[in-house]
Structure formats: C-alpha cells, structure tokens
Design a protein around this motif. Structure first.
Motif, mmCIF file in Angstrom:
data_model
loop_
_atom_site.group_PDB
_atom_site.id
_atom_site.type_symbol
_atom_site.label_atom_id
_atom_site.label_comp_id
_atom_site.label_asym_id
_atom_site.label_seq_id
_atom_site.Cartn_x
_atom_site.Cartn_y
_atom_site.Cartn_z
ATOM 1 N N PRO A 65 -3.707 2.393 -1.759
ATOM 2 C CA PRO A 65 -3.747 0.930 -2.717
ATOM 3 C C PRO A 65 -2.586 -0.237 -2.121
ATOM 4 C CG PRO A 65 -2.256 2.763 -3.681
ATOM 5 C CD PRO A 65 -2.868 3.276 -2.454
ATOM 6 N N GLY A 66 -2.963 -0.686 -0.987
ATOM 7 C CA GLY A 66 -2.038 -1.677 -0.272
ATOM 8 C C GLY A 66 -2.595 -1.976 1.220
ATOM 9 N N VAL A 67 -2.170 -2.916 1.776
ATOM 10 C CA VAL A 67 -2.489 -3.545 3.116
ATOM 11 C C VAL A 67 -2.301 -2.333 4.054
ATOM 12 C CG1 VAL A 67 -2.079 -5.048 4.939
ATOM 13 C CG2 VAL A 67 -2.083 -5.935 2.535
ATOM 14 N N THR A 75 2.264 -2.935 2.294
ATOM 15 C CA THR A 75 2.366 -3.628 0.998
ATOM 16 C C THR A 75 1.952 -2.246 0.150
ATOM 17 O OG1 THR A 75 0.081 -4.103 0.226
ATOM 18 C CG2 THR A 75 1.598 -5.973 1.313
ATOM 19 N N ALA A 77 2.235 -2.546 -3.833
ATOM 20 C CA ALA A 77 2.708 -2.968 -5.157
ATOM 21 C C ALA A 77 2.862 -2.310 -6.120
ATOM 22 C CB ALA A 77 1.481 -4.207 -5.724
ATOM 23 N N ASN A 78 2.116 -1.117 -6.312
ATOM 24 C CA ASN A 78 1.990 -0.235 -7.516
ATOM 25 C C ASN A 78 2.487 1.284 -7.130
ATOM 26 O OD1 ASN A 78 0.837 -1.999 -9.755
ATOM 27 N ND2 ASN A 78 -0.803 -1.951 -8.244
ATOM 28 N N ASN A 104 -7.346 0.380 3.116
ATOM 29 C CA ASN A 104 -7.117 -0.113 1.697
ATOM 30 C C ASN A 104 -8.414 0.503 1.178
ATOM 31 O OD1 ASN A 104 -7.963 -2.541 -0.028
ATOM 32 N ND2 ASN A 104 -6.068 -2.038 0.031
ATOM 33 N N ASP A 105 -7.893 0.964 -0.536
ATOM 34 C CA ASP A 105 -8.680 1.367 -1.249
ATOM 35 C C ASP A 105 -9.807 0.543 -1.944
ATOM 36 O OD1 ASP A 105 -7.165 -0.411 -2.554
ATOM 37 O OD2 ASP A 105 -6.546 1.050 -4.225
ATOM 38 N N ALA A 106 -9.704 -0.999 -1.842
ATOM 39 C CA ALA A 106 -10.572 -1.655 -2.182
ATOM 40 C C ALA A 106 -11.693 -1.862 -1.147
ATOM 41 C CB ALA A 106 -10.228 -3.097 -2.787
ATOM 42 N N THR A 130 -11.787 -4.346 -7.540
ATOM 43 C CA THR A 130 -11.664 -3.274 -8.419
ATOM 44 C C THR A 130 -10.333 -3.613 -9.474
ATOM 45 O OG1 THR A 130 -9.731 -2.446 -6.893
ATOM 46 C CG2 THR A 130 -12.364 -1.469 -6.488
ATOM 47 N N GLY A 134 -4.137 -1.834 -10.372
ATOM 48 C CA GLY A 134 -3.883 -3.235 -10.083
ATOM 49 C C GLY A 134 -5.293 -3.951 -9.732
ATOM 50 N N ILE A 135 -5.460 -4.984 -9.191
ATOM 51 C CA ILE A 135 -6.892 -5.494 -8.902
ATOM 52 C C ILE A 135 -7.004 -5.672 -7.352
ATOM 53 C CG2 ILE A 135 -8.414 -7.476 -9.062
ATOM 54 C CD1 ILE A 135 -7.085 -8.574 -11.542
ATOM 55 N N GLY A 136 -7.965 -4.730 -6.940
ATOM 56 C CA GLY A 136 -8.205 -4.832 -5.395
ATOM 57 C C GLY A 136 -9.320 -5.601 -5.130
ATOM 58 N N GLU A 150 -6.518 -8.861 -0.411
ATOM 59 C CA GLU A 150 -5.508 -8.816 -1.639
ATOM 60 C C GLU A 150 -5.503 -9.982 -2.421
ATOM 61 O OE1 GLU A 150 -2.888 -6.760 -1.859
ATOM 62 O OE2 GLU A 150 -3.717 -5.271 -0.410
ATOM 63 N N HIS A 153 -3.584 -10.596 -5.652
ATOM 64 C CA HIS A 153 -2.453 -11.187 -5.883
ATOM 65 C C HIS A 153 -2.502 -12.693 -5.602
ATOM 66 C CE1 HIS A 153 -0.628 -7.249 -5.932
ATOM 67 N NE2 HIS A 153 -1.331 -7.172 -4.698
ATOM 68 N N GLU A 162 -3.213 -9.724 -10.833
ATOM 69 C CA GLU A 162 -3.418 -8.478 -11.398
ATOM 70 C C GLU A 162 -2.559 -8.344 -12.650
ATOM 71 O OE1 GLU A 162 -2.840 -5.650 -8.431
ATOM 72 O OE2 GLU A 162 -0.765 -5.524 -8.780
#
Ligand code: BGC
Length: 245
Positions: A65-67, A75, A77-78, A104-106, A130, A134-136, A150, A153, A162
């Motif tokens: 869940p990040g870059v 990143t 974030a969560n 990345n997850d998204a 997603t 967060g929001i992906g 991203e 954000h 998000e």
C-alpha cells in the motif's frame, strides 16, 4: 500456472495461490491481521507465515500500500514510516527465501480488473480506485498502466482525499451512505476534471456494497462500475505481476 499472490493492507494481509491463466484461486484465501506497529520486520514475518502455510516455493507477487519503484517502497501512508526508502523486495525475498515481485496494491487490483474483471478488453482511459484504509488509484490508457498515481492523496477542501472519503473515514466518522457518497462524488468530480476517464472502477471491500452508494454517485459523466473481483483483485494482480517477470 499457479503463482502466490499476497496483498498487504492497512488492516489485513491476504494471500492465495492464483491460476494466472484464469484469475481464479487454486486454494482458499488466507487472511491475517496486519501487525501493529506496521514495521517492516513483523510484516515480513507475517508474509513468511502465509508462504509457509501454503508450503509455497514458487513464484510470488506482493501488493504493497504505497509507491513502489524497482522493489523500493517510497511511501507508506498507512504503515510505519520505516518503509520509506526501504528495499522491501529484498526484505521479503530474504524473509521467505523466494524470488518476489512487488508493486503498488491499487496497481495490482487494476491489473486484475483489466484482464479478468470490470474492465476486461476496455480501451481508452480507465481509472480504478480502491476504498479501504486509504484510497488507492490505478490509471490505464488502452490497457497500459501508469504506475504509482497516488490519487488518494490529492487535496480536496484542504484535506487529503483519503482522509475524507476512504472506507475507513466512513466508519471512523460514522458517515451515512448518503454523506459518504457525497464526498466520493466530489472526489470523482475532481478526478474527472484531471484525467477524464471513460470508466471509473470502484474497488476494495466496499465494492460488495455498491447497491448502497452507486445510485448516489451522479456527479460525473463517466460510467462507474464496481470491481468484479472485489477485494481479491489485489491478490490476483500481485500474482499476475510475478508471472509477467
Ligand atoms: C497509499 C497508496 C495505496 C492506497 C490503498 C494510500 O494511502 O498511498 O499507495 O494504494 O493507500 O492502499
């Protein structure tokens, strides 16, 4: 060909072996809670536990869940900030003793939806979002991914999108479906102004409840559909990414 897909989220880490020619799971999905604090070593241990649980020794893909660029996480974030700048692919490879792919997850979820799900065969600009902790976001043009967008954000009304419109924000602030959908509509309107997709795909666990909010999303010109693979898209896309390397 079967590939193990693992999807690291802010609240859970999910895994399943995936037949990458069909997108179907070849064994039931297993989920464990994301360790807190969400530091690299405990998460790598949890990933190893999932790999060992399947007795897995083959190709493995991990959604994060990040870059992610070249196996390095930029990143988180969560998760814990200790991930920032870490060679996470090397960490997971060391912990599991396997060669792993990381993305990345998204982006993973979008890749799966483009091939097996809501956007199969769809040309033009497609934006998958997603909604979870967060929001992906995953942006495609004629089936080609622009990684690490991203869009969760972007700033809306002075706040990280998000923070206002994720599934977690809905739960945290006890928002009604109407109130939450209003925030999502506002968010989609901003995104439409930026990238004009022909199709939005709403992913994450929330996609199973689309009857509650899809009829309330009326602000954009583009078509909006729920993810067909729901919350499993990240696992499938992670496996597909590993199969492609
Ligand atoms: C992260 C993204 C991720 C999304 C969904 C965001 O906070 O910055 O990289 O795709 O959450 O997990």
């Amino acid at each position: 060909m079967d590939v193990l897909g693992i999807d690291i989220g802010g609240s859970g880490i999910k895994a399943a072996p995936v037949d990458v020619t069909t997108g179907a799971f070849s064994a039931p999905r297993v989920k464990v809670a994301t360790p807190r604090p969400a530091l690299p070593d405990p998460i790598a241990e949890a990933v190893k536990g999932l790999v060992d649980g399947y007795g897995w020794t083959g190709p493995t893909g991990i959604a994060f869940p990040g870059v992610v660029i070249g196996g390095v996480t930029y990143t988180a974030a969560n998760l814990d900030p200790a991930w920032i700048g870490l060679d996470a692919r090397a960490l997971f490879a060391k912990a599991t003793g396997l060669t792993v792919s990381l993305l990345n997850d998204a982006d993973a979820a979008g890749t799966a939806e483009m091939k097996f799900g809501a956007a199969a065969g769809q040309d033009g600009t497609v934006l998958l979002l997603t909604f979870g902790t967060g929001i992906g976001s995953a942006l495609f043009t004629d089936g080609v991914l622009v990684p690490n967008t991203e869009f969760g954000h972007i700033e809306i009304h002075g706040k990280d999108a998000e923070e206002r419109a994720s599934e977690r924000a809905r739960e945290l602030h006890d928002l009604s479906w109407g109130k939450w959908a209003g925030r999502v509509d506002d968010y989609l309107t901003h995104l439409e102004a930026l990238v004009s997709p022909s199709l939005f795909i709403i992913g994450g666990g929330i996609s199973r409840k689309s009857d509650k909010f899809l009829p309330l999303l009326t602000g954009v010109r583009a078509k909006i559909v729920p993810a067909a693979l729901h919350n499993d898209a990240g696992i499938v896309g992670a496996a597909m990414a590993a199969a492609a390397t």
